[in-house]
Design a protein around this motif. Structure first.
Motif, PDB file in Angstrom:
ATOM      1  N   LEU A 178     -24.044 -28.987  25.235  1.00 47.46           N
ATOM      2  CA  LEU A 178     -23.336 -28.421  24.084  1.00 47.46           C
ATOM      3  C   LEU A 178     -21.864 -28.220  24.409  1.00 47.46           C
ATOM      4  CD1 LEU A 178     -25.903 -25.801  22.729  1.00 47.46           C
ATOM      5  CD2 LEU A 178     -25.264 -27.992  21.721  1.00 47.46           C
ATOM      6  N   ARG A 179     -21.603 -27.794  25.617  1.00 43.91           N
ATOM      7  CA  ARG A 179     -20.201 -27.598  26.021  1.00 43.91           C
ATOM      8  C   ARG A 179     -19.462 -28.929  25.981  1.00 43.91           C
ATOM      9  NH1 ARG A 179     -17.911 -28.246  31.134  1.00 43.91           N
ATOM     10  NH2 ARG A 179     -15.934 -27.140  31.429  1.00 43.91           N
ATOM     11  N   SER A 180     -20.145 -29.957  26.469  1.00 41.09           N
ATOM     12  CA  SER A 180     -19.520 -31.267  26.481  1.00 41.09           C
ATOM     13  C   SER A 180     -19.212 -31.737  25.057  1.00 41.09           C
ATOM     14  CB  SER A 180     -20.472 -32.244  27.184  1.00 41.09           C
ATOM     15  OG  SER A 180     -20.012 -33.542  27.072  1.00 41.09           O
ATOM     16  N   THR A 181     -20.133 -31.471  24.135  1.00 40.18           N
ATOM     17  CA  THR A 181     -19.950 -31.901  22.745  1.00 40.18           C
ATOM     18  C   THR A 181     -18.983 -31.010  21.983  1.00 40.18           C
ATOM     19  OG1 THR A 181     -22.255 -32.584  22.809  1.00 40.18           O
ATOM     20  CG2 THR A 181     -21.202 -32.559  20.655  1.00 40.18           C
ATOM     21  N   LEU A 182     -19.034 -29.726  22.269  1.00 40.34           N
ATOM     22  CA  LEU A 182     -18.295 -28.753  21.447  1.00 40.34           C
ATOM     23  C   LEU A 182     -17.098 -28.164  22.173  1.00 40.34           C
ATOM     24  CD1 LEU A 182     -21.382 -26.805  20.044  1.00 40.34           C
ATOM     25  CD2 LEU A 182     -20.003 -28.512  18.837  1.00 40.34           C
ATOM     26  N   ARG A 183     -16.662 -28.817  23.200  1.00 40.38           N
ATOM     27  CA  ARG A 183     -15.644 -28.202  24.036  1.00 40.38           C
ATOM     28  C   ARG A 183     -14.393 -27.847  23.231  1.00 40.38           C
ATOM     29  NH1 ARG A 183     -13.729 -29.644  30.104  1.00 40.38           N
ATOM     30  NH2 ARG A 183     -13.009 -27.550  30.514  1.00 40.38           N
ATOM     31  N   ALA A 186     -15.140 -24.546  21.646  1.00 36.05           N
ATOM     32  CA  ALA A 186     -15.239 -23.430  22.587  1.00 36.05           C
ATOM     33  C   ALA A 186     -13.874 -23.051  23.126  1.00 36.05           C
ATOM     34  CB  ALA A 186     -16.191 -23.788  23.718  1.00 36.05           C
ATOM     35  N   VAL A 187     -13.053 -24.054  23.420  1.00 38.44           N
ATOM     36  CA  VAL A 187     -11.741 -23.774  24.006  1.00 38.44           C
ATOM     37  C   VAL A 187     -10.746 -23.355  22.928  1.00 38.44           C
ATOM     38  CG1 VAL A 187      -9.796 -24.771  25.238  1.00 38.44           C
ATOM     39  CG2 VAL A 187     -12.118 -25.312  25.946  1.00 38.44           C
ATOM     40  N   ASP A 188     -10.628 -24.227  21.858  1.00 41.83           N
ATOM     41  CA  ASP A 188      -9.622 -23.941  20.839  1.00 41.83           C
ATOM     42  C   ASP A 188      -9.868 -22.604  20.166  1.00 41.83           C
ATOM     43  OD1 ASP A 188      -8.669 -26.337  21.487  1.00 41.83           O
ATOM     44  OD2 ASP A 188      -9.331 -27.402  19.675  1.00 41.83           O
ATOM     45  N   ARG A 189     -11.120 -22.426  19.718  1.00 43.03           N
ATOM     46  CA  ARG A 189     -11.430 -21.214  18.989  1.00 43.03           C
ATOM     47  C   ARG A 189     -11.347 -20.001  19.907  1.00 43.03           C
ATOM     48  NH1 ARG A 189     -12.528 -21.163  13.494  1.00 43.03           N
ATOM     49  NH2 ARG A 189     -12.144 -23.274  12.834  1.00 43.03           N
ATOM     50  N   GLY A 190     -11.759 -20.250  21.173  1.00 41.37           N
ATOM     51  CA  GLY A 190     -11.693 -19.146  22.130  1.00 41.37           C
ATOM     52  C   GLY A 190     -10.270 -18.679  22.321  1.00 41.37           C
TER      53      GLY A 190
ATOM     54  N   ARG B  54     -19.003 -18.263  24.163  1.00 38.31           N
ATOM     55  CA  ARG B  54     -18.518 -18.687  22.846  1.00 38.31           C
ATOM     56  C   ARG B  54     -19.521 -19.654  22.177  1.00 38.31           C
ATOM     57  NH1 ARG B  54     -15.504 -17.664  18.497  1.00 38.31           N
ATOM     58  NH2 ARG B  54     -14.845 -19.570  17.480  1.00 38.31           N
ATOM     59  N   ILE B  55     -20.006 -20.590  22.968  1.00 39.28           N
ATOM     60  CA  ILE B  55     -20.973 -21.558  22.425  1.00 39.28           C
ATOM     61  C   ILE B  55     -22.246 -20.843  21.986  1.00 39.28           C
ATOM     62  CG2 ILE B  55     -22.537 -23.424  23.108  1.00 39.28           C
ATOM     63  CD1 ILE B  55     -20.150 -24.527  24.775  1.00 39.28           C
ATOM     64  N   ASP B  56     -22.701 -19.889  22.789  1.00 38.22           N
ATOM     65  CA  ASP B  56     -23.902 -19.135  22.412  1.00 38.22           C
ATOM     66  C   ASP B  56     -23.703 -18.443  21.069  1.00 38.22           C
ATOM     67  OD1 ASP B  56     -25.150 -19.911  24.688  1.00 38.22           O
ATOM     68  OD2 ASP B  56     -25.369 -17.912  25.565  1.00 38.22           O
TER      69      ASP B  56
END
Lengths: 193, 201
Positions: A178-183, A186-190, B54-56
């Motif tokens: 998921l991290r690989s797909t949604l990075r 996760a990064v931008d929004r974070g 964040r993903i969670d």
């Protein structure tokens, strides 16, 4: 007499096996949530979930008498739910995976064409769902049971009849994928937060 | 599929597992303390922790919304109440359905009705697979007097399971006077699906 609401699952199963419909009804109310999630995790889409869940409970009713080892009721019920979902949802899931793939491609093109474009909440939601649906089933199921039901590794392992270490490994790999797909999310929004 | 490319850079697998255990509330007190120390001195580990967290959060939110879009949160409870009644009804319904072909008269009318015994749990059959079997659910017996007039000429009863694009509903309606008598209606709905298509057509 209606079973007490705090009756244990073993007690409810035993009563239901003797034909106590109230006990079965209470058992269903107690476990309907995670059965739905198992079905959802298997078919990957909510549209047919409730119909399949109805079939699962009908099968439970039919086959409860064959459950001899009540200690293993959770894995027994899990398998019923899983098999019903596979039977009912395989074809639909394949079609949806194809359409999700096309959706994804369209979104990727859209995102690449506008590098500074911010994703709306709805787009984020769709991307996350597409990423979860894109997970291999062996990772998606424990991920959904953990994140929606809040099940412990031990409980997931009990239902899926696998060691706790395997559950842990699958959850780690689900997050990696998921991290690989949604990075970008996760990064931008974070960093926006 | 999982590949080594997915492994987070600068964070070894043990730390990644600790992070996941912590996020899943599976970490012991010692592991939490150890991880806190690691996160304080390892920026890559801290970044990974924040990404997974964040993903969670995104995943939980998306999954809950998606599931809620299928039906209200109470749907399972409500539907099971109906479903249980439906299953009881189906058990009896199958008995009646199994006798429909026998009752078909040449001009397509039902000449008689069937009275079934009480529905027994073991007589239930899957809702999606009609398995007509004589003698299920108690011995049926024929009654001669119809409480109402019903015309079955337009019904084409086909006890064939079809799944693709067909949803089959069985509707059972109990007779007002005789609770062991159930009238069966079968409805088939054909669904269509819109699939996005890309490329030149």
């Amino acid at each position: 007499m209606a079973p007490r609401s705090d009756a244990g699952d073993h007690e409810l199963i035993a009563a239901a096996q003797r034909g106590d419909q109230d006990a079965l009804d209470l058992f269903v109310r107690r476990h309907n949530g995670w059965v739905r999630n198992v079905v959802y995790a298997t078919v990957g889409h909510p549209s047919a979930v409730d119909d399949i869940v109805q079939q699962v409970w009908t099968k439970v009713w039919q086959q409860l008498g064959s459950l001899v080892d009540r200690d293993r009721w959770r894995s027994w019920l899990y398998k019923l739910a899983k098999n019903a979902a596979i039977d009912a949802g395989m074809k639909a899931a394949r079609q949806r995976r194809r359409s999700v793939g096309i959706d994804d491609a369209a979104r990727i093109v859209s995102r690449e064409s506008g590098p500074t474009t911010k994703l709306s909440g709805e787009e984020t939601h769709r991307e996350v769902l597409a990423a979860i649906r894109g997970l291999p089933e062996i990772y998606r199921e424990p991920f959904i049971l953990r994140h929606i039901e809040g099940w412990s590794y031990a409980r997931i392992g009990e239902a899926m009849t696998m060691p706790v270490d395997t559950v842990e490994t699958r959850l780690v790999r689900a997050r990696r994928l998921l991290r690989s797909t949604l990075r970008h999310l996760a990064v931008d929004r974070g960093s926006d937060a | 599929m999982h590949t080594d490319d997915d492994k987070p850079a600068g964070v070894d697998e043990r730390i990644e597992r600790l992070i996941c255990r912590r996020l899943d509330d599976e970490a012991s007190a010692e592991e939490r303390a150890e991880l806190a120390g690691i996160l304080a001195r390892n920026p890559a580990a801290r970044a990974l922790f924040e990404e997974y967290e964040r993903i969670d959060g995104l995943a939980v939110s998306a999954l809950r919304q998606d599931l809620a879009s299928a039906s209200p949160a109470t749907a399972g409870r409500r539907r099971w109440g109906v479903g249980l009644a439906g299953a009881v009804m189906t058990a009896a319904a199958v008995v009646a359905v199994s006798f429909l072909p026998r009752l078909w008269s040449p001009d397509g009318r039902i000449a008689q009705q069937v009275e079934t015994g009480p529905a027994m749990p073991q007589a239930a059959v899957p809702m999606n697979g009609i398995q007509a079997g004589a003698g299920v659910g108690g011995a049926p017996r024929m009654i001669q007097h119809s409480p109402m007039s019903m015309d079955y000429r337009d019904i084409d009863y086909r006890p064939v399971r079809r799944v693709r694009d067909v949803r089959r509903d069985l509707i059972g309606i109990r007779d007002n006077k005789n609770k062991n008598l159930i009238y069966i209606f079968e409805r088939e709905a054909y669904s269509t699906r819109l699939v996005p298509v890309s490329g030149d057509i």
